[in-house]
Design an enzyme around this catalytic site. Structure first.
Site, PDB file in Angstrom:
ATOM      1  N   HIS B  70       0.436  -1.280  -0.074  1.00  0.00           N
ATOM      2  CA  HIS B  70      -0.403   0.264  -0.282  1.00  0.00           C
ATOM      3  C   HIS B  70       0.604   1.397  -0.044  1.00  0.00           C
ATOM      4  CE1 HIS B  70       0.456   0.609   4.669  1.00  0.00           C
ATOM      5  NE2 HIS B  70       0.457  -0.685   4.569  1.00  0.00           N
ATOM      6  N   ASP B  72      -0.404   4.096   0.845  1.00  0.00           N
ATOM      7  CA  ASP B  72      -0.632   5.425   2.473  1.00  0.00           C
ATOM      8  C   ASP B  72      -0.497   4.938   2.996  1.00  0.00           C
ATOM      9  OD1 ASP B  72      -2.323   2.880   2.335  1.00  0.00           O
ATOM     10  OD2 ASP B  72      -4.033   3.921   3.525  1.00  0.00           O
ATOM     11  N   ASP B 100       5.767   1.057   7.508  1.00  0.00           N
ATOM     12  CA  ASP B 100       4.702   0.924   7.167  1.00  0.00           C
ATOM     13  C   ASP B 100       4.150   2.100   6.481  1.00  0.00           C
ATOM     14  OD1 ASP B 100       2.635  -0.514   6.850  1.00  0.00           O
ATOM     15  OD2 ASP B 100       1.777   0.865   8.563  1.00  0.00           O
ATOM     16  N   GLU B 142      -5.231   1.574   2.971  1.00  0.00           N
ATOM     17  CA  GLU B 142      -5.470   0.474   3.638  1.00  0.00           C
ATOM     18  C   GLU B 142      -5.224   1.145   4.458  1.00  0.00           C
ATOM     19  OE1 GLU B 142      -2.857  -2.785   5.823  1.00  0.00           O
ATOM     20  OE2 GLU B 142      -2.465  -0.784   5.972  1.00  0.00           O
ATOM     21  N   GLU B 143      -5.106   1.913   5.707  1.00  0.00           N
ATOM     22  CA  GLU B 143      -4.742   2.374   6.577  1.00  0.00           C
ATOM     23  C   GLU B 143      -6.317   2.615   7.591  1.00  0.00           C
ATOM     24  OE1 GLU B 143      -2.493   1.958   8.703  1.00  0.00           O
ATOM     25  OE2 GLU B 143      -0.543   2.073   7.464  1.00  0.00           O
ATOM     26  N   GLU B 171       3.877  -5.631   4.157  1.00  0.00           N
ATOM     27  CA  GLU B 171       3.920  -5.478   5.371  1.00  0.00           C
ATOM     28  C   GLU B 171       5.059  -5.866   6.375  1.00  0.00           C
ATOM     29  OE1 GLU B 171       1.571  -3.192   6.936  1.00  0.00           O
ATOM     30  OE2 GLU B 171      -0.009  -3.815   5.113  1.00  0.00           O
ATOM     31  N   HIS B 345       3.531   2.888  12.914  1.00  0.00           N
ATOM     32  CA  HIS B 345       2.540   3.924  13.274  1.00  0.00           C
ATOM     33  C   HIS B 345       3.283   5.016  14.358  1.00  0.00           C
ATOM     34  CE1 HIS B 345      -1.536   1.584  12.077  1.00  0.00           C
ATOM     35  NE2 HIS B 345      -0.260   1.746  10.931  1.00  0.00           N
TER      36      HIS B 345
END
Lengths: 370, 370
Positions: B70, B72, B100, B142-143, B171, B345
């Site tokens: 992903h 984003d 991430d 994705e988030e 990931e 995150h």
């Protein structure tokens, strides 16, 4: 705003003051009307502090009775103006404030106006002789935080105005005498944990799970019934709020349970706190609010006379009321007013004409010694 | 915006795409840059749907590998632009997205550009021969909610683009192979009571007290470890939210406990639901959200080859990831990317140069059969 006719029949006076909205914080119009109505009465010394009004007789009696009623209501919910309705064939006044507690306040206003010393030069017909000196207190902001309550303010600025041998608070009690009141204490109980992603829960510690024994103890708690001055007070310890959680995928690190302990007036606030701490031993307990109860004090001579005169059997009052303020000053105090307390704050709040008139009749009879 | 150099070293490419902010919903600038960079590559058929880009080889190989990442990130928190830092003497790239998962996505972009069929007319030096046909998927959102996820959209409009014999999701997995993933289910458990004034608690029924056995069962729950295709998945059942209460003087009539069950990929969603209902038997349980896990499927021949080539021992993935989308289509799928998932995150999100380079080297070696 037409002037308030405090000599009107008590049901009409109730209707009139209900139709002047006075939600807590917005009592000025009603307070003005009351002040304007009682100020001209020569037998009363009238004192005003904000929207709280105190009116006193000075008849030289050796005993003094304080009679208090708040003039504010909880918010209106499409239940004003008042309506006259029938319930089971009986006439009722419906609307915000009819029960809590403008029925009681109307009776007080009428009696304040009419109960005078016959030695005063009289200009109206129905005057009767009170057997005691009287202190009437009509106050604002009872339905909100104690800090805003008119009696809290008055106790700071003019504590002397509370002086009395006996006090009656006109809160709704179905025309029964309810003695004293339970105390109330609120505490927040916290559990702590460690945040983690819920996909790896074993790296954290779940604070909500940690609250399991708190709820188990509360659910298993057996409240006591405690006799105080001949009345049986029922206690209660309850969770009133629980809160915890960060996000749907996070192990929460904090859970809060707010508990409310209603305790018999034989316990002090310190006793109540110690009891809550012992029930919740092992947990972090923070007391956030506490108010002592009020012993009924029904063995006081004036209280005994009052009970005989109104012909009612005293019951315990469970909810905390401002009687506790008098009790804290050593003044025996009871709750006595028209209206079903279960209908207070209810959208269908309503009071029967008969209860208003009964309370007026009984109070007048006792105060005038007839 | 300078054009993206997809032939740059993978750490530089990671830095470049991290410094193009692409918080979920705002991926257009980065998607444009990726689309512009890969569209000219003759060995790739490029398809774009919104901010999701699919690039495929058509080399006529009999097997196809899908590799997805992903583009984003979660919101920026004063952690862009990226910085080059040192941790224990090792060079790291610090900033939002480094873990991430733009490190993984950068490796994919570079390999997508460089792994071509030697039969194609070549214009640059480092070309190597992939041993399988490749489908690269770079997707948005994705988030956030699954509904917005670019792969959800693609599955509706172009499910054919998912066709593959094996899938790798980039990931962060610390450069280890993490097989499959646990499933996740959220449910709300409710208790009901009867409101009453807390001064007369016996007239009500306390819904928060009623939740005591729910918390006791969750606190006492012993999660299982379940072996699936040779990997040991650890489950977990946790309260992630609790809520109840009306006011400080009211017995509450409702309490809600939200639970999150992370379950091994051997359970179906229906099994997981039945398990939660049996643990919480006797209570009202409402399933609010569920996603099946993904079996690691490491017995598939391509998976075995991949494990041997990258020389890693497979571990179970606990968090739910988009590998489940491939698994649901019967495609064995693993998580394999640079970066420590515990730093995803995180405000101090950072990835070591070495992990990015290791993943690039291993993936290139396997795909080119060297």
């Amino acid at each position: 705003m037409p002037a308030l006719d405090v000599f009107a029949p008590s049901v009409d006076l109730t209707r009139a003051i209900c139709d002047i909205p006075s939600v807590s914080g917005e009592e000025k119009t009603l307070a003005d009307a009351i002040f304007d109505a009682v100020s001209p009465l020569e037998h009363l010394d009238v004192y005003r502090d904000g929207d709280t009004i105190v009116a006193r007789t000075h008849l030289g009696r050796d005993r003094r009775v304080a009679i208090a009623g708040h003039i504010d209501t909880v918010p209106i919910n499409a239940n004003l103006p008042t309506r006259d309705i029938e319930v089971d064939g009986e006439p009722y006044l419906w609307g915000r404030g009819t029960v809590d507690m403008k029925g009681g306040t109307a009776v007080q206003l009428k009696l304040a106006a009419e109960l005078v010393d016959p030695r005063v030069d009289l200009t109206w017909a129905e005057l009767v002789d009170p057997r005691v000196d009287l202190t009437w207190l009509w106050y604002d902001n009872e339905e909100v935080d104690s800090d805003r309550n008119g009696l809290t303010r008055l106790a700071r600025t003019r504590a002397d105005l509370f002086a009395a041998d006996f006090a009656i608070l006109g809160e709704p009690s179905n025309g029964q005498v309810e003695g004293g009141c339970n105390g109330t204490l609120r505490a927040v109980v916290r559990t702590h944990g460690v945040r983690a992603h819920s996909a790896r829960a074993w790296m954290g510690e779940n604070a909500i799970h940690g609250a399991a024994p708190i709820l188990a103890r509360l659910a298993g708690y057996r409240p006591r019934e405690i006799a105080v001055d001949g009345l049986l007070y029922r206690e209660g310890l309850n969770a009133v709020r629980i809160e915890g959680g960060v996000a749907g995928n996070v192990i929460p690190d904090l859970c809060e349970v707010e508990v409310n302990f209603r305790f018999a007036p034989s316990r002090s606030v310190a006793d109540a706190e110690a009891h809550v701490r012992s029930v919740l031993e092992g947990f972090e307990v923070q007391i956030v609010d506490a108010a002592a109860g009020a012993r009924p004090g029904l063995d006081a001579p004036l209280a005994q006379e009052f009970l005989r005169a109104v012909g009612a059997e005293a019951r315990p009052k469970y909810g905390w009321t401002d009687v506790a303020r008098f009790s804290a000053l050593g003044i025996p105090a009871v709750n006595y007013g028209p209206g079903d307390p279960l209908l207070a704050h209810h959208d269908e709040e309503r009071v029967s004409y008969a209860q208003i008139e009964d309370v007026e009749r009984s109070l007048r009879a006792w105060l005038s010694g007839s």
